[in-house]
Design an enzyme around this catalytic site. Structure first.
Site, short mmCIF file in Angstrom:
data_model
loop_
_atom_site.label_atom_id
_atom_site.label_comp_id
_atom_site.label_asym_id
_atom_site.label_seq_id
_atom_site.Cartn_x
_atom_site.Cartn_y
_atom_site.Cartn_z
N GLU A 114 10.22 0.58 10.23
CA GLU A 114 11.25 1.59 9.98
C GLU A 114 10.58 2.92 10.22
OE1 GLU A 114 13.15 4.29 8.75
OE2 GLU A 114 13.04 3.61 6.66
N GLU A 118 10.63 14.81 15.81
CA GLU A 118 10.85 14.73 14.37
C GLU A 118 9.93 15.73 13.67
OE1 GLU A 118 9.47 11.25 12.09
OE2 GLU A 118 11.45 11.20 11.16
N CYS A 178 13.63 10.13 6.90
CA CYS A 178 13.62 9.60 8.27
C CYS A 178 15.00 9.70 8.91
CB CYS A 178 13.10 8.17 8.28
SG CYS A 178 13.91 7.14 7.06
N GLY A 221 3.63 3.22 13.81
CA GLY A 221 4.44 2.03 14.09
C GLY A 221 4.05 1.40 15.42
N LYS A 223 0.85 -1.21 0.00
CA LYS A 223 0.00 0.00 0.00
C LYS A 223 0.88 1.26 0.00
CE LYS A 223 -1.85 2.78 2.95
NZ LYS A 223 -1.86 4.08 2.24
N GLY A 259 7.14 4.47 8.19
CA GLY A 259 6.28 5.63 8.42
C GLY A 259 6.54 6.21 9.80
N SER A 260 5.52 6.82 10.36
CA SER A 260 5.70 7.54 11.63
C SER A 260 5.77 6.56 12.81
CB SER A 260 4.53 8.50 11.84
OG SER A 260 3.33 7.77 11.90
N THR A 261 6.41 7.03 13.87
CA THR A 261 6.54 6.22 15.08
C THR A 261 5.16 5.97 15.70
OG1 THR A 261 8.78 6.98 15.45
CG2 THR A 261 7.61 6.15 17.38
P1 NDP Z 1 2.09 7.73 8.52
O1 NDP Z 1 2.94 6.92 9.40
O2 NDP Z 1 0.69 7.99 8.92
O3 NDP Z 1 2.04 7.07 7.05
C1 NDP Z 1 2.88 6.06 6.56
C2 NDP Z 1 2.08 5.01 5.79
O4 NDP Z 1 1.22 4.29 6.69
C3 NDP Z 1 1.15 5.59 4.73
O5 NDP Z 1 1.03 4.69 3.66
C4 NDP Z 1 -0.16 5.70 5.50
O6 NDP Z 1 -1.26 5.78 4.65
C5 NDP Z 1 -0.14 4.42 6.30
N1 NDP Z 1 -0.97 4.43 7.52
C6 NDP Z 1 -1.47 5.49 8.18
N2 NDP Z 1 -2.15 5.09 9.29
C7 NDP Z 1 -2.07 3.73 9.32
C8 NDP Z 1 -2.54 2.73 10.20
N3 NDP Z 1 -3.24 3.04 11.29
N4 NDP Z 1 -2.25 1.44 9.95
C9 NDP Z 1 -1.53 1.10 8.86
N5 NDP Z 1 -1.06 2.00 7.97
C10 NDP Z 1 -1.30 3.31 8.19
O7 NDP Z 1 2.81 9.11 8.24
P2 NDP Z 1 2.12 10.48 7.79
O8 NDP Z 1 2.05 10.49 6.34
O9 NDP Z 1 0.84 10.76 8.50
O10 NDP Z 1 3.18 11.50 8.33
C11 NDP Z 1 3.11 11.93 9.68
C12 NDP Z 1 4.47 12.12 10.25
O11 NDP Z 1 5.15 10.88 10.26
C13 NDP Z 1 5.40 13.03 9.45
O12 NDP Z 1 5.24 14.34 9.78
C14 NDP Z 1 6.73 12.51 9.83
O13 NDP Z 1 7.13 13.09 11.03
C15 NDP Z 1 6.51 11.04 10.05
N6 NDP Z 1 6.90 10.20 8.92
C16 NDP Z 1 8.03 9.51 9.04
C17 NDP Z 1 8.46 8.73 8.01
C18 NDP Z 1 9.71 7.97 8.11
O14 NDP Z 1 10.15 7.38 7.13
N7 NDP Z 1 10.31 7.95 9.26
C19 NDP Z 1 7.73 8.62 6.75
C20 NDP Z 1 6.49 9.35 6.75
C21 NDP Z 1 6.12 10.11 7.80
P3 NDP Z 1 -1.77 7.23 4.16
O15 NDP Z 1 -0.65 7.91 3.47
O16 NDP Z 1 -2.83 6.87 3.20
O17 NDP Z 1 -2.26 7.93 5.38
#
Ligand code: NDP
Length: 494
Positions: free
Chosen positions: A268, A399, A302, A251, A194, A246-248
């Site tokens: 990650e 972050e 990240c 995670g 996804k 994605g975000s902590t």
């Molecule tokens: P998220 O962690 O929400 O998104 C990462 C992925 O997970 C996207 O594909 C998202 O879908 C999906 N997702 C969101 N909620 C869920 C859930 N409950 N269960 C499973 N999958 C989910 O990051 P955001 O885009 O909201 O960004 C928010 C903050 O996170 C940023 O400001 C940044 O600080 C941090 N971030 C960190 C990253 C890293 O690599 N360390 C990468 C991205 C963000 P969708 O996009 O459709 O919401």
């Protein structure tokens, strides 16, 4: 007395003529379908959502909003493909498919790079020179391992894990897809991926490549949708392994959801990396390294170096050079080949960054921003430097995921190690010094998955990447990146 002309007038001496990258190669459709069981299809619900260009706020296209039925269908297709074909296929044959995908990414690299830049806002130079070549490199690297797993794990037999659910963010859309797909496929797993809501397009182009490469239906499935889609996917009972970037916050939510289940997972997550500049460093190179560490990809990284620690005796010099260099950064049209800093990925992210800058100022931080003009439309943030901050400032601890750097000084190696480790994260770091002994001390004592010396943000498919503490668990890349996708057993001796 007449005003003295500054030694370097960046506005006049450093102006470049525009060098726009043509977007003619990208033929966007009005609507895209998602990829399930080897076919492109809309969502069962018939719902779509828009993907916009963050540099112009214009709608690019629409993609399907996958719901529970679509996830169900994708997981069932992946299971069927796993038991029916992929896990039984000769490993060398699997490897050939991966090589084919790698070559096709190279063939379509221009189109992929332009699409990545339009959908996500990153400078075309980065998409073209980093994201896309590295994505191809990941497929080449793991293609090589596909039929050599017995050598990867000597004395043990490696069997695939099953069906993987893979969820990726918006900062490196195609590259993260490659990080996820390549090791999973090489080891004989099938998957459902996804992409993030704001950047689904290159993943859908990758689906076209997968189909053209002739992979059996169901081996790779790509469902587009919101976080809710990801939530459903993670909780699906027939998924064996989750790979999330994605975000902590999300995670942690995934960890809670999986507690007590037999599912494997790698996470990650976020970071707040320290950049450490010792007085004996090559200062001009160190300044260039700081620029790369925090302003690469608008700081949507990240492992971005977002905390700068400079040894006190060179702090004034480093900061002066850093401010000068920030003023030369070209912020604007991501499709201009001169651009250094592109658009912020979404309005939501821009607001988050602005909120942090306001918090930093309220807490007493001093702000310096690049002297650059920002376009009227689209989402933009000037490169920003916070000084006069302490360890407890939120801009030093949390972050931000944008082009915002916070700086502190230090006197001794032990002091900077304590400061750098004072974070809930542990993903990456960087040290600049002329002395090998200092490099060894820092890299040994800072708790982070990756530490670069006299450079930053260097990636290679053969090098494992991942974090400690709240930065996640498990490694991607290298041999270690195969481990989450295999069951290892010791063959019985006769
Ligand atoms: P998220 O962690 O929400 O998104 C990462 C992925 O997970 C996207 O594909 C998202 O879908 C999906 N997702 C969101 N909620 C869920 C859930 N409950 N269960 C499973 N999958 C989910 O990051 P955001 O885009 O909201 O960004 C928010 C903050 O996170 C940023 O400001 C940044 O600080 C941090 N971030 C960190 C990253 C890293 O690599 N360390 C990468 C991205 C963000 P969708 O996009 O459709 O919401």
């Amino acid at each position: 007395m007449p005003n003295k002309k500054p030694a370097m007038d960046f506005d006049a001496d450093w102006s470049y003529s525009p060098a726009p990258q043509s977007s003619a190669e990208v033929k966007l459709r009005k609507r895209y379908d998602m990829f399930i069981d080897g076919e492109f299809r809309p969502a069962e619900s018939g719902e779509f959502f828009e993907s916009i260009n963050p540099a112009t706020e214009e709608k690019l296209t629409e993609v399907p909003q996958a719901g529970a039925d679509d996830v169900e269908r994708a997981v069932a297709a992946a299971r069927q493909a796993y038991t029916g074909t992929w896990s039984r296929m000769a490993a060398a044959e699997r490897g050939k498919f991966l090589f084919r995908i790698a070559r096709m990414i190279q063939e379509r690299s221009r189109e992929l790079a332009v699409m990545e830049s339009m959908d996500g806002g990153k400078p075309i130079r980065e998409a073209r020179d980093i994201d896309i070549p590295l994505a191809a490199a990941h497929f080449f690297y793991y293609a090589g391992w596909a039929d050599k797993l017995d050598y990867a794990f000597p004395g043990r037999s490696a069997q695939p894990t099953g069906v993987a659910a893979q969820i990726i963010p918006w900062n490196f859309p195609l590259l993260m897809a490659a990080w996820k797909l390549a090791p999973a496929l090489a080891a004989g797993n099938t998957l459902v991926l996804k992409p993030a809501e704001t950047t689904p397009l290159t993943a859908l182009l990758l689906a076209e490549i997968v189909r053209e490469a002739g992979l059996p239906p169901g081996v790779v499935n790509i469902v587009t949708g919101s976080g809710e889609t990801g939530k459903i996917l993670v909780r699906h009972p027939d998924v064996d392994k989750i790979a999330f970037t994605g975000s902590t916050v999300v995670g942690k939510e995934i960890m809670r959801a999986l507690a007590g289940s037999r599912k494997r997972y790698t996470l990650e997550l976020g970071g707040k990396a320290a950049i450490i500049i010792f007085a004996d460093a090559a200062i001009d190179q160190a300044v260039e390294g700081i620029i790369n560490a925090i302003f690469f990809n608008q700081g949507h990284v990240c492992c971005a170096g977002s905390r700068l620690f400079v040894q006190e005796s060179v702090a004034a010099e480093v900061l002066e050079k850093l401010r000068d260099r920030m003023d030369t950064l070209m912020v604007g049209d991501p499709l201009d080949k001169n651009t250094d800093v592109g658009a912020i990925n979404s309005r939501e992210q821009l607001e988050r960054i602005r909120a942090y800058v306001a918090i930093g100022q309220e807490e007493g931080g001093e702000v310096y921003q690049s002297r650059c003009s920002l376009p009227d439309r689209g989402f933009w943030h000037a490169p920003t430097l916070f000084s006069n901050v302490s360890q407890s400032h939120r801009v030093m601890q949390e972050e931000i995921f944008g082009p915002v750097l916070a700086v502190q000084t230090f006197r001794t190696a032990d002091e900077v190690i304590a400061k750098a480790n004072n974070t809930p994260y542990g993903l990456s770091g960087g040290v600049w010094t002329d002395k090998g002994a200092k490099i060894f001390k820092i890299t040994r004592e800072i708790r982070a998955g990756v530490i670069w010396a006299n450079t930053f943000n260097k990636f290679d498919p053969s090098s494992p990447f991942g974090g400690y503490k709240e930065s996640g668990m498990g490694r991607e890349g290298g041999l270690e990146g195969l481990l989450p996708y295999v069951h290892l057993s010791t063959p019985r001796r006769r």
